[in-house]
Design a protein around this motif. Structure first.
Motif: not given
Ligand code: URA
Length: 194
Positions: A165-194
């Motif tokens: 479970a001690s790895k979960k913090k880093d995994a959450w950081t990675d999921m947030q980085a994923l969300r930021d990248k999807l938003k930056e690339l406008h890949l799910y505009p309905d989910l992550y409007p800019s």
């Protein structure tokens, strides 16, 4: 060369005997999800529940993956999920290099068909098979790499998070980085409007 289609892909996986892993399995596990998703997840190989159901990431690790996606407001049906090898290795052992090589033609075909803009590599086996053997998941997780125009993010495998479970913090950081990248690339505009 014959046109690559999903039908051909599924037929080839079903008929595949390129390595011995198909002996003793219940089902091939080709992968599933949105066939035109901008985002693809690649794991290691099917476990027992996946072998029983013929579906990727439906056991305990898969349920955690679903919750991780929920945490960034991404419905699981909107992504494509598959594995490096399509047959369950005995006792869930790590697939051998020759099994990974034999199965790579299926993953290549699948990647051509989905044509994702972003790929998340779940765990060391997926990261090394895709980015090279020099990858160390504890060192390289969370570091974006662009290959042939596709953004790739290695992160921990959900099974590793269940074990430690001690790895979960880093995994959450990675999921947030994923969300930021999807938003930056406008890949799910309905989910992550800019
Ligand atoms: N672990 C994987 O790598 N893939 C699955 O589909 C399930 C567990």
């Amino acid at each position: 060369m014959a046109d690559i289609t999903w039908e051909l892909f599924h037929r080839q996986v079903e008929a595949c005997n390129l390595c011995p892993l198909y002996h003793g399995i219940l089902h091939k596990v080709p992968g599933q999800g949105d066939p035109a998703s901008p985002l693809m997840f690649i794991g290691e190989g099917p476990g027992q529940t996946e072998d029983e159901q013929g579906l990727a990431f439906v056991g305990a690790a898969g349920q955690l993956l679903t919750r991780m996606l929920d945490a960034i407001s991404l419905p699981r049906e909107r992504v494509y999920i598959c594995n490096i090898v399509k047959c369950r290795p005995p006792n869930n052992r790590v697939p051998l290099p020759e099994e990974i090589s034999a199965c790579m033609m299926h993953l290549r075909m699948q990647t051509l068909l989905v044509h994702p803009k972003v790929i998340v590599l779940l765990g060391s086996t997926a990261a090394r098979a895709t980015l090279g053997n020099e990858i160390r998941i504890t060192r390289d997780r969370g570091v974006w790499q662009q290959r042939k125009g596709v953004w790739m993010l290695p992160t921990y495998h959900p099974s590793a998070l269940l074990r430690d479970a001690s790895k979960k913090k880093d995994a959450w950081t990675d999921m947030q980085a994923l969300r930021d990248k999807l938003k930056e690339l406008h890949l799910y505009p309905d989910l992550y409007p800019s």
